[in-house]
Design an enzyme around this catalytic site. Structure first.
Site, mmCIF file in Angstrom:
data_model
loop_
_atom_site.group_PDB
_atom_site.id
_atom_site.type_symbol
_atom_site.label_atom_id
_atom_site.label_comp_id
_atom_site.label_asym_id
_atom_site.label_seq_id
_atom_site.Cartn_x
_atom_site.Cartn_y
_atom_site.Cartn_z
ATOM 1 N N GLU A 163 0.746 -1.153 -0.108
ATOM 2 C CA GLU A 163 0.129 -0.265 0.153
ATOM 3 C C GLU A 163 1.153 1.448 0.027
ATOM 4 O O GLU A 163 0.761 1.927 -1.113
ATOM 5 C CB GLU A 163 -0.986 0.509 0.913
ATOM 6 N N ASP A 184 -2.472 -5.259 3.762
ATOM 7 C CA ASP A 184 -2.072 -5.361 5.163
ATOM 8 C C ASP A 184 -2.605 -7.315 5.292
ATOM 9 O O ASP A 184 -3.921 -7.163 4.648
ATOM 10 C CB ASP A 184 -2.726 -4.642 5.539
ATOM 11 N N ASP A 192 -4.807 -7.863 6.832
ATOM 12 C CA ASP A 192 -6.862 -7.819 7.309
ATOM 13 C C ASP A 192 -7.822 -7.965 5.774
ATOM 14 O O ASP A 192 -7.450 -8.026 4.787
ATOM 15 C CB ASP A 192 -6.979 -6.240 8.581
ATOM 16 N N GLU A 217 -9.501 -5.233 4.606
ATOM 17 C CA GLU A 217 -9.285 -4.024 3.943
ATOM 18 C C GLU A 217 -8.076 -4.408 3.417
ATOM 19 O O GLU A 217 -7.394 -4.131 2.517
ATOM 20 C CB GLU A 217 -8.558 -3.079 5.509
ATOM 21 N N TYR A 238 1.527 -6.366 13.304
ATOM 22 C CA TYR A 238 0.768 -5.423 12.847
ATOM 23 C C TYR A 238 -0.415 -4.783 13.562
ATOM 24 O O TYR A 238 0.093 -5.395 14.790
ATOM 25 C CB TYR A 238 -0.338 -6.509 11.409
ATOM 26 N N ARG A 242 -3.447 -3.965 13.915
ATOM 27 C CA ARG A 242 -5.075 -3.305 13.870
ATOM 28 C C ARG A 242 -5.676 -5.359 14.785
ATOM 29 O O ARG A 242 -4.919 -6.052 13.096
ATOM 30 C CB ARG A 242 -5.215 -3.145 13.084
ATOM 31 N N HIS A 264 -4.221 -12.507 14.658
ATOM 32 C CA HIS A 264 -3.463 -11.916 14.548
ATOM 33 C C HIS A 264 -2.378 -12.120 15.820
ATOM 34 O O HIS A 264 -3.168 -12.776 17.180
ATOM 35 C CB HIS A 264 -2.937 -10.403 14.211
#
Length: 715
Positions: free
Chosen positions: A9, A82, A84, A86, A302, A304, A349
């Protein structure tokens, strides 16, 4: 020559991974999502299974074209966005927008960006997880339906330019409900009585004990001063002795390593960071920063996550570090493992931890900004402390009986002392609390023996009043949202930012309060869209999104079940909801052109001041918020201002003649050391801009500004 194409990203993440992978790999940043629903249209076909109509935004067309060209020449394509929902959706959108050949696409998930983790992840690639993609699509479509369908209603009934959101509206409701609970609160008077006592032997220290109850009855309730004085008169004539002494060791275990919500809460409490700032700094630490001889490396895992799980190798490294640094007494016999406690936690995670425990904060401090270092140090200490030995306290509870002859009654007083016997993890880290409490009792107690007589030195009645629940801070609102199952790790920070940016909620002295606009919008939604802002309903929707992510449900039926009743309610609201006339906020000033009152209005660019005589009088000026503090350079008022990047700062009202400016909020009380201007530093410190004095501050009441206190510590 063909190469391996890696897409992430952000440029920072691309830089870190590029250095790790070396030649043979080209790393390209997509700079976030490359496709989304259209900005000015619904973009969802409600008659065709809610099919989304994605577009490549104008600002992303060049990036997509570059990626498409690079993908045509690539031997393999690795999508390392990432780990997740998203990130999974970004990867899927990349394949669709750039029309990638499916056989070339490999998904890579990185929970930490270190050489070992990256190397291992590229050995174990997999396919894009469409369950996660569909969960993200469902959330996006659900929020688009709510926002684009309800917003026009708000424009018609309240004011143009307003918008509604599913999770945001539930968060606003929590703030509104708390404010109304505070307003409706009826304070009740009550009294306590403490006795100051001492052993009858010479030169013994005194101690205080609080009246608890009559022997054999429930807790004593003292409602007013008359009752307190009457009871004191009886107790002054009583005989005092030790009824019991109970002493025991009480271990206290450390808190688990951070998850997203607890990191945001603790960073606010200890460092004064808003949730949005915490997540931005954590993103930088995760994506990678230069760390001396190590080069650019990801410093934390990570950020989140809703899981307190820690990888076995990380636990082993942490235990080795504790053994080396603190010695065997600080290392528990067995490693600690923490159970999940978050409602709806997915445990996908690890917890948020340093990627290497031996990378102590002091070692990398020279390579980080001040705020990056402070957050890294917080994460590092929390992780290490979580594997350290428990702290041990010696808790002594003494009950004192007061025997009265007239009337013939026995009253019980209690004193508790908590003394540290072994600091354990508290040597390194102590978790903050949202509200202050005296957990440890009141000092040490003299050695007391059951049955020994005591001397009464004085009785001290004290008046109290029950207090309303406190207003939310960012930390306590996140905690309440988490407990209610509202939102998920990726949504807490943007939700808090959104409700403040939209003018629904304001922050005063760290406390969240509803703006008038927030009250009006909340009441309209509560009347006509109860389900949308109901906490139980919002939590249920989150659970259904989780079921989509785990492959237990299809996303279209979930949206369909919501949309049918929602559309009916929407139609009724358009027909039945009356227009709300908001009372204008007056400034207390008269218009310099026509003399009519000036009022505060809100436009596209925020609040401004205008004449109440509009449209006949078109006078306007900027809306400024005074701090009540005078400029140390010219004596004029210091105002709260907003930069072009929406950052709050404080500047002199005499600008441009006087250019005084501060990024920290000024405090009305002058510096106790030199009389200069002091400003807030984080959540609980002040610092003088003139002499460098620092000290704690306290807020005397909700309405008063924080006041500096404490001894100067120099610069």
């Amino acid at each position: 020559m063909s190469t391996n194409l890696v897409i992430v990203e952000s440029p920072a993440k691309a830089k870190t991974i590029g250095k790790i992978l070396g030649s043979g790999y080209t790393v390209k940043a997509s700079k976030g999502h490359v496709r989304d629903l259209p900005q000015y249209k619904l973009g969802v076909d409600v008659t065709n299974s809610f099919a989304p109509r994605y577009e490549v935004p104008k600002e992303k067309k060049e990036v997509v074209a570059e990626i498409k060209e690079m993908a045509l020449k690539a031997r393999k394509i690795y999508l390392a966005t990432d780990p997740d929902r998203e990130g999974e959706a970004i990867s899927w959108h990349l394949t669709e927008a750039a029309k990638m050949e499916p056989s070339l696409v490999h998904r890579v998930t990185l929970h930490e960006i270190t050489r070992e983790a990256v190397t291992e992840a590229f050995k174990h690639t997999h396919h894009i997880n469409m369950d996660l993609v569909n969960a993200q699509q469902a959330r996006r479509i659900l929020d688009r339906l709510v926002g684009y369908k309800i917003s026009p209603l708000l424009w018609r009934k309240i004011r143009s330019g307003l918008s509604a959101g599913r999770v945001q509206s539930a968060a606003v409701k929590m703030v509104v409900d708390r404010e109304r609970e505070i307003q409706a609160f009826q304070s009740v008077e009550y009294w306590t009585i403490e006795a100051e006592l001492a052993r009858q032997t010479a030169a013994q220290p005194t101690f205080r004990a609080q009246l608890i109850k009559e022997a054999g009855s429930q807790k004593i309730e003292i409602h007013n001063q008359t009752e307190a004085e009457s009871l004191r008169a009886i107790l002054e004539k009583a005989g005092y002795s030790v009824a019991s002494v109970v002493q025991k060791d009480s271990p206290r275990s450390p808190a688990p390593p951070f998850i997203t919500s607890t990191l945001q809460q603790e960073a606010y409490r200890k460092l004064g960071f808003p949730a949005k700032q915490t997540m931005a700094l954590a993103q930088q630490l995760y994506e990678g920063l230069p760390a001396g001889d190590e080069g650019t490396v990801g410093l934390i895992t990570y950020m989140r996550t809703d899981s307190t799980h820690v990888a076995p190798q990380a636990i082993a490294e942490t235990r080795d570090f504790i053994q080396e640094k603190y010695g065997p007494s600080y290392l528990p016999e067995h490693a600690r493992h923490f159970l999940k406690k978050v409602k709806g936690a997915q445990e996908a995670h690890e917890a948020i931890r340093p990627t290497r425990t031996h990378r102590e904060p002091a070692l990398i401090k020279p390579f980080l900004t001040s705020n990056q270092f402070r957050l890294y140090e917080l994460i590092w200490k929390r992780m290490v402390a979580s594997q350290m030995a428990a702290a041990v306290f010696q808790v002594t509870t003494v009950e004192v009986k007061a025997e009265s002859q007239t009337p013939r009654k026995t009253y019980l007083f209690r004193a508790v002392s908590t003394v540290s016997r072994f600091p354990g993890f508290m040597t390194l880290y102590i978790e903050s609390r949202d509200e202050s409490s005296d957990e440890n009792g009141k000092g040490s107690l003299p050695p007391l023996v059951k049955g020994e007589p005591l001397n009464l030195l004085g009785l001290f009645p004290e008046q109290h009043f029950t207090q309303p629940p406190p207003r939310y801070t960012e930390a306590t609102l996140i905690k309440a949202m988490e407990e209610a199952g509202i939102g998920r790790p990726s949504t807490y920070a943007p939700t808090l930012s959104t409700i403040q940016d939209r003018g629904y909620v304001k922050k005063e002295q760290g406390k969240l309060m509803p703006e008038e606009l927030g009250l009006v919008v909340n009441d309209l939604l509560a009347e006509h869209f109860h389900n949308i802002i109901d906490l139980g309903f919002t939590a249920k929707m989150e659970e259904e999104l989780d079921e989509i992510a785990s492959g237990k449900r299809e996303w279209v039926p979930v949206i369909s079940e919501f949309y049918g009743p929602f559309e009916e309610t929407l139609e009724k609201a358009h027909q039945n909801a009356p227009r709300v006339e908001m009372k204008p906020e007056t400034t207390g000033e008269a218009c310099p052109q026509c003399g009519k009152p000036l009022v505060v209005k809100t436009g596209r660019f925020g609040k401004f001041v205008a004449c109440s005589g509009y449209p006949e009088c078109k006078y306007t000026k900027k809306h400024v918020k005074t701090t009540g503090v005078k400029c140390p350079e010219c004596g004029k008022d210091i105002l709260e201002r907003m930069s072009k990047k929406k950052k709050v700062f404080y500047g002199c009202s005499g600008y441009p003649e006087c250019k005084f400016v501060s990024n920290r909020r000024p405090v009305p009380t002058p510096c106790p050391s030199c009389g200069g201007l002091i400003t807030l530093q984080g959540k609980n410190r002040v610092k003088c801009m003139k002499c460098g004095y620092t000290g704690p501050y306290q807020v005397e009441s909700e309405e008063k500004e924080p006041v500096g206190a404490g001894k100067g510590e120099g610069k």
